[in-house]
Design a protein around this motif. Structure first.
Motif, short mmCIF file in Angstrom:
data_model
loop_
_atom_site.label_atom_id
_atom_site.label_comp_id
_atom_site.label_asym_id
_atom_site.label_seq_id
_atom_site.Cartn_x
_atom_site.Cartn_y
_atom_site.Cartn_z
N LEU A 28 12.04 7.53 -3.15
CA LEU A 28 12.22 8.68 -2.26
C LEU A 28 13.68 9.08 -2.08
N MET A 29 14.59 8.32 -2.64
CA MET A 29 16.01 8.55 -2.41
C MET A 29 16.46 9.93 -2.88
N PRO A 30 17.11 10.69 -1.99
CA PRO A 30 17.60 12.02 -2.39
C PRO A 30 18.84 11.92 -3.27
N ALA A 58 9.37 -2.35 -0.13
CA ALA A 58 10.12 -1.40 0.71
C ALA A 58 11.26 -0.77 -0.08
N PHE A 59 11.98 -1.58 -0.85
CA PHE A 59 13.07 -1.03 -1.65
C PHE A 59 12.55 -0.17 -2.81
N GLY A 60 11.39 -0.49 -3.33
CA GLY A 60 10.78 0.38 -4.34
C GLY A 60 10.53 1.77 -3.79
N VAL A 61 10.00 1.84 -2.57
CA VAL A 61 9.78 3.13 -1.91
C VAL A 61 11.12 3.81 -1.61
N PHE A 62 12.08 3.00 -1.13
CA PHE A 62 13.42 3.52 -0.83
C PHE A 62 14.03 4.21 -2.05
N PHE A 63 13.98 3.55 -3.21
CA PHE A 63 14.57 4.13 -4.41
C PHE A 63 13.79 5.34 -4.90
N LEU A 106 19.95 7.11 4.55
CA LEU A 106 20.40 5.72 4.73
C LEU A 106 20.27 5.29 6.18
N PHE A 107 20.63 6.17 7.11
CA PHE A 107 20.49 5.83 8.53
C PHE A 107 19.02 5.67 8.91
N ALA A 108 18.14 6.48 8.34
CA ALA A 108 16.71 6.38 8.65
C ALA A 108 16.14 5.04 8.16
N PHE A 109 16.47 4.63 6.95
CA PHE A 109 15.97 3.35 6.46
C PHE A 109 16.62 2.18 7.18
N THR A 110 17.87 2.34 7.59
CA THR A 110 18.52 1.29 8.40
C THR A 110 17.79 1.14 9.72
N ALA A 111 17.49 2.26 10.38
CA ALA A 111 16.78 2.21 11.66
C ALA A 111 15.38 1.63 11.48
N LEU A 112 14.70 2.01 10.40
CA LEU A 112 13.37 1.49 10.13
C LEU A 112 13.41 -0.02 9.93
N SER A 113 14.35 -0.50 9.16
CA SER A 113 14.45 -1.94 8.90
C SER A 113 14.77 -2.72 10.16
N TYR A 114 15.69 -2.20 10.96
CA TYR A 114 16.04 -2.88 12.22
C TYR A 114 14.85 -2.88 13.17
N MET A 155 0.83 -1.21 0.00
CA MET A 155 0.00 0.00 0.00
C MET A 155 0.86 1.26 0.00
N ALA A 156 1.91 1.25 0.81
CA ALA A 156 2.82 2.40 0.82
C ALA A 156 3.42 2.62 -0.56
N PHE A 157 3.85 1.53 -1.19
CA PHE A 157 4.43 1.64 -2.53
C PHE A 157 3.43 2.22 -3.51
N PHE A 158 2.23 1.67 -3.56
CA PHE A 158 1.25 2.10 -4.56
C PHE A 158 0.69 3.49 -4.28
N ILE A 159 0.77 3.95 -3.04
CA ILE A 159 0.34 5.31 -2.71
C ILE A 159 1.43 6.32 -3.03
N ILE A 160 2.68 5.98 -2.76
CA ILE A 160 3.79 6.94 -2.88
C ILE A 160 4.32 7.03 -4.32
#
Length: 170
Positions: A87-89, A80-85, A99-107, A16-21
């Motif tokens: 939104l990637m700055p 998740a990686f689709g959203v990551f790519f 990168l730290f934010a997605f690392t923290a989110l994944s952990y 859902m996050a992917f298809f919305i974003i």
């Protein structure tokens, strides 16, 4: 409720996050990158780390493959990686915190799964998970920023197909 359905909930939320974003015109591109860097690399890590007794999945129910791979986890990583790519700055000053934010989110998602009794970090992996996630996201971002696989696929896809010469009948 059976705990195995929590895998489905994670996958549906990520989808859902992917298809919305992500805009519809970009689905193919970002799902391809998500499949390669999220789904396939996750399967490789599971197939590597589970036999080494570094991670363990529980309560897979109907979603388990060979009793080792929860089928919906690679799909969740793909989205998740689709959203990551997407939104990637582009600027490095924003990339490091990203990168730290997605690392923290994944952990954190791993810890939530662990608290539900679905997943467990074993031994050194408890401490190596954070650097592993950071390395995974960093290398994926580096490859994506170079667009190495996409350029080669795009070049191959854009080549015209040679038409067969029609043979003239005598």
């Amino acid at each position: 409720m059976d705990k195995s359905y929590i895998y489905l909930v994670f996958a549906v939320v990520a989808a859902m996050a992917f298809f919305i974003i992500v805009p519809k015109a970009q689905y193919k591109r970002f799902l391809l990158y998500g499949l390669v860097f999220g789904g396939i690399l996750d399967v490789i890590s599971i197939v590597t780390l589970v036999p080494m007794n570094q991670i363990r999945f529980f309560n897979m129910g109907a979603f388990g493959i060979f009793g080792m791979i929860p089928a919906l986890v690679p799909a969740t990583w793909m989205f998740a990686f689709g959203v990551f790519f997407y939104l990637m700055p582009r600027r490095i000053a924003f990339m490091i915190p990203y990168l730290f934010a997605f690392t923290a989110l994944s952990y954190t998602v791993g810890l939530v799964m662990q608290s539900y009794g679905l997943f467990e970090y074993i031994g050194a992996q408890k401490y190596l998970a954070i650097p592993t996630f950071f390395l995974w996201y960093s290398l994926s971002a580096w490859v994506y920023s170079r667009e190495i696989p996409f350029r080669s696929m795009q070049a191959a896809a854009s080549k015209p197909i040679p038409l067969e010469k029609e043979e003239s009948e005598d």
